[in-house]
Design an enzyme around this catalytic site. Structure first.
Site, PDB file in Angstrom:
ATOM      1  N   ASP A 153      -0.775   0.230 -12.046  1.00 35.41           N
ATOM      2  CA  ASP A 153      -0.224   1.398 -11.345  1.00 35.41           C
ATOM      3  C   ASP A 153      -1.192   2.590 -11.393  1.00 35.41           C
ATOM      4  OD1 ASP A 153       1.737   2.797  -9.939  1.00 35.41           O
ATOM      5  OD2 ASP A 153       3.367   2.135 -11.235  1.00 35.41           O
ATOM      6  N   GLU A 226      -2.178   1.310  -6.228  1.00 34.10           N
ATOM      7  CA  GLU A 226      -2.630   2.707  -6.157  1.00 34.10           C
ATOM      8  C   GLU A 226      -2.130   3.373  -4.872  1.00 34.10           C
ATOM      9  OE1 GLU A 226      -4.364   2.315  -3.304  1.00 34.10           O
ATOM     10  OE2 GLU A 226      -6.214   3.302  -3.950  1.00 34.10           O
ATOM     11  N   GLY A 228      -1.992   2.847  -1.729  1.00 30.03           N
ATOM     12  CA  GLY A 228      -2.681   2.968  -0.439  1.00 30.03           C
ATOM     13  C   GLY A 228      -3.681   4.111  -0.384  1.00 30.03           C
ATOM     14  N   ASP A 248       5.907   3.932  -2.921  1.00 28.58           N
ATOM     15  CA  ASP A 248       6.962   2.998  -3.331  1.00 28.58           C
ATOM     16  C   ASP A 248       8.022   2.755  -2.255  1.00 28.58           C
ATOM     17  OD1 ASP A 248       5.712   2.869  -5.734  1.00 28.58           O
ATOM     18  OD2 ASP A 248       7.369   3.692  -6.912  1.00 28.58           O
TER      19      ASP A 248
END
Ligand SMILES: *[C@@H]1O[C@H](CO)[C@@H](O)[C@H](O)[C@H]1NC(C)=O
Ligand SMILES: *[C@@H]1O[C@H](CO)[C@@H](O)[C@H](O)[C@H]1NC(C)=O
Ligand SMILES: *[C@@H]1O[C@H](CO)[C@@H](O)[C@H](O)[C@H]1NC(C)=O
Ligand SMILES: *[C@@H]1O[C@H](CO)[C@@H](O)[C@H](O)[C@H]1NC(C)=O
Ligand SMILES: *[C@@H]1O[C@H](CO)[C@@H](O)[C@H](O)[C@H]1NC(C)=O
Ligand SMILES: *[C@@H]1O[C@H](CO)[C@@H](O)[C@H](O)[C@H]1NC(C)=O
Ligand SMILES: *[C@@H]1O[C@H](CO)[C@@H](O)[C@H](O)[C@H]1NC(C)=O
Length: 449
Positions: A153, A226, A228, A248
Site C-alpha cells: 500500500d 499506489e 494509480g 479505493d
C-alpha cells in the site's frame, strides 16, 4: 480448439522472459484469483476469520473455480513496534495465535496460498508498522513464514520520499500512451509532459520492495497498491505483477462506475504478467444490487483485473456466489492462451473515448480461447435493448451468422445473423460468447488470436 490454437501459437508466454521481477515461475502470469479480508472485515481480522474464508473457498467450490489466494490485509501485526532484537514485524498474538507462519501452514494444507499486506511508508493505512527502510527484513520475514503474495500500500510516505510533481490524470487517454485533450482535474503542480515517471520516488519505493522480494528467494506475487499515482501504468509492469489503477473501491454503484471509467482507458497496458488492478470485489457488499454486482464482476473479469472476493464467505448468498463462479467470465479472465483484456469498442451514450464516470464505455469485446466475449452494459435505471452488431465487434464479420452462448445462463442462443438484440435490465450487463460461424458446408471456427 485448444489444440488448434496451440499449433498456431506455440508456447505463447509459457515461459516468462527475464524482467526486473523475475520470480522464475508462472506466478502472476494470469490475474490473481482469491479472497482478501479488507472489504469484508476492515481492521477486524483474526486467524479464525482467515481460516474460515479459506475453508469456505474450498467447500463452496470457489477453489475448484480457480480462486487460490487468501489475503490478509491491514492490521495483522503488533501495533506499537517491531521486535527490538530482530527488527522483524510481529504478528498480533491475540489475532493470530499460531502466527502468520502457522496460519500459512493451514492455508497451504488446503491447497491454497497466503497473502500479506504492508505499506511503502512508515506506517500502514491503519497505523501499524510498515516497510519503508525495512524492505529486506520484511521480505525475508514473509518468505520465512511461507507467504505467497504481497499487497503493498501507499500510506504514510515520509516527506523525503514524496514526489515533487503529480501525474496529470488524462481525461481521455485512449490507451495509445498519448493523451489527446488530456486536462488536469485539479490545480496541483503537474509533472511536465516529458517527465519519466519510472524515475519517480514512488516508482523507486516500489522497486526497492520488488528487489527485496527477489532477494528473499521465495516466489511471491507482488501487487502494487499506489492508487494509480505517478502514471503507474507506464512502469507497473517492470515492477510488479499487478498495479492498482485507481483509489479505493467502495460498495457503491457510483464508485464501481468511476473505477470502470478510469480503468477502461488503461487496457493497452494489460497482458500476461502485468495487470491493471481495478481493486478488490464488492460483490455481496453494501447496497449493490444483483444487477450491479453482475456488471461489476463481468467488467472486472473482462478487463483482466485481479479478482479478489471481498465479502464474508460464511454468509454469502447463492446469487452472489453464482456471480463469482461464472464459468465463462472466469475462463475469459484466466485464459492461458490470450493475454489481452476485452476493450471498449463503442462507448454508447457518449462519443468514443469520453471520460465520464456516469456513462462509461458500455460496449466491450475481447478474444479468448473459447470465442469472442461481447459485453453490453446498461448504465440506465430502466431496461434497455442493447444491440451487439457483428459489424461493429472487432473480429466479427458484418452480416455473418455465429453460434452464440448467453454467458449468464450458459444457454445456447443458436445461430445469430447480423447480431443480437439483448434486453438488459437496469444496471445489468449482457454477456455473450460468440463462437463458431454458422452455415455453409463446413463450420469454420473464428480465428481468435
Ligand atoms: C512460527 O514462528 C515462530 C517464531 O519464529 C516459531 O516459534 C514457531 O515455531 C513457528 N511456527 C510454525 C508452525 O512454524
Ligand atoms: C529518505 O531518508 C531515508 C533515511 O535517512 C533515506 O534512507 C532515504 O534514502 C531518503 N530517501 C530519499 C528519496 O532520498
Ligand atoms: C488514440 O488516439 C490517438 C490520437 O488521437 C490515435 O492516433 C490512435 O489511433 C488512438 N488509438 C486507438 C486505439 O484508438
Ligand atoms: C480534442 O478536442 C477537440 C475540441 O473539442 C475535438 O475537436 C477533437 O476531436 C478532440 N480530439 C480527440 C482525439 O479527442
Ligand atoms: C509485461 O511484461 C511481460 C514480461 O514480464 C510481458 O510478457 C508483457 O507483454 C508485458 N505487458 C505489456 C502490456 O507490455
Ligand atoms: C456525462 O455524460 C452524460 C451523458 O452524455 C452527460 O449528461 C453529463 O453531463 C456528462 N458528465 C460530465 C461530467 O461531463
Ligand atoms: C434489432 O434491432 C434493430 C434496431 O432496432 C432492428 O432493426 C432489428 O430488426 C432487430 N433485430 C431483431 C432480431 O429483433
Amino acid at each position: 480448439m485448444t489444440l488448434l490454437l496451440s499449433l498456431l501459437v506455440p508456447l505463447v508466454g509459457l515461459s516468462r522472459p527475464s524482467t526486473a521481477l523475475d520470480t522464475g515461475s508462472d506466478i502472476g502470469r494470469l490475474p490473481a484469483l482469491g479472497w482478501n479480508s479488507w472489504n469484508a472485515y476492515h481492521y477486524d481480522i483474526s486467524q479464525s476469520k482467515i481460516i474460515t474464508a479459506a475453508e469456505k473457498l474450498v467447500s463452496l467450490g470457489l477453489k475448484d473455480a480457480g480462486y487460490e489466494y487468501v489475503n490478509i490485509d491491514d492490521a495483522w501485526s503488533v501495533k506499537d513496534g517491531r521486535d527490538p532484537k530482530t527488527q522483524r514485524l510481529v504478528p498480533d498474538p491475540d489475532k493470530f495465535p499460531d502466527g502468520i507462519n502457522g496460519t500459512a501452514d493451514k492455508i497451504h494444507s488446503m491447497g491454497l496460498k497466503l497473502g500479506i499486506y504492508s505499506s511503502a511508508g512508515t506506517k500502514t493505512c491503519a497505523g501499524y508498522p510498515a516497510s519503508i527502510g525495512y524492505e529486506t527484513i520484511d521480505a525475508q520475514t514473509w518468505a520465512d513464514w511461507g507467504v505467497d503474495y504481497l499487497k503493498y500500500d501507499n500510506c504514510n510516505v515520509p516527506k523525503n520520499w514524496s514526489d515533487t510533481c503529480d501525474f496529470c490524470v488524462p481525461n481521455n487517454d485512449n490507451g495509445s500512451g498519448n493523451y489527446p485533450n488530456g486536462t488536469c482535474t485539479d490545480d496541483r503542480d503537474f509533472c511536465p509532459s516529458d517527465y519519466d515517471f519510472s524515475k519517480s520516488n514512488t516508482a523507486k519505493r516500489y522497486a526497492i520492495m520488488r528487489d527485496a522480494i527477489e532477494a528473499a528467494g521465495r516466489p511471491m506475487l507482488y501487487s502494487l497498491c499506489e492508487w494509480g499515482n505517478m502514471n503507474v501504468q507506464t512502469w507497473g509492469n517492470e515492477t510488479a505483477h499487478s498495479w492498482r489503477a485507481t483509489g479505493d473501491i467502495g460498495p457503491t454503484w457510483t464508485r464501481v462506475k468511476d473505477i470502470l471509467n478510469m480503468n477502461s482507458f488503461f487496457m493497452n497496458y494489460v497482458d500476461f504478467y502485468g495487470h491493471s488492478d481495478a481493486d478488490m470485489l464488492e460483490v455481496g457488499n453494501g447496497q449493490l444490487s444483483y444487477a450491479q454486482c453482475r456488471t461489476h464482476f463481468a467488467l472486472w473479469a473482462a478487463m483482466k483485473s485481479p479478482l479478489l472476493i471481498g465479502t464474508p464467505l460464511d454468509t454469502i448468498s447463492s446469487d452472489m456466489l453464482g456471480i463469482l463462479k461464472n464459468k465463462y467470465l472466469l475462463e475469459f479472465n484466466q485464459d492461458p492462451v490470450v493475454g489481452g483484456p476485452a476493450t471498449p469498442y463503442k462507448w454508447g451514450t457518449n462519443p468514443d473515448w469520453t471520460w465520464n464516470s456516469s456513462y462509461p464505455a458500455e460496449f466491450w469485446a475481447g478474444s479468448s480461447s473459447n470465442g469472442i466475449l461481447v459485453l453490453m452494459m446498461n448504465t440506465y435505471d430502466e431496461t434497455k435493448t442493447k444491440i451487439a452488431d457483428w459489424g461493429e465487434v472487432p473480429g466479427l464479420e458484418a452480416g455473418a451468422s455465429y453460434e452464440v452462448v448467453d454467458a449468464w445462463t450458459g444457454k445456447s442462443l443458436g445461430c445469430q445473423e447480423d447480431g443480437v438484440n439483448a434486453t438488459v435490465l437496469a444496471y445489468d450487463t449482457a454477456v455473450l460468447l460468440v463462437q463458431d460461424k454458422c452455415g455453409g458446408d463446413e463450420k469454420s471456427r473464428l480465428l481468435l488470436v
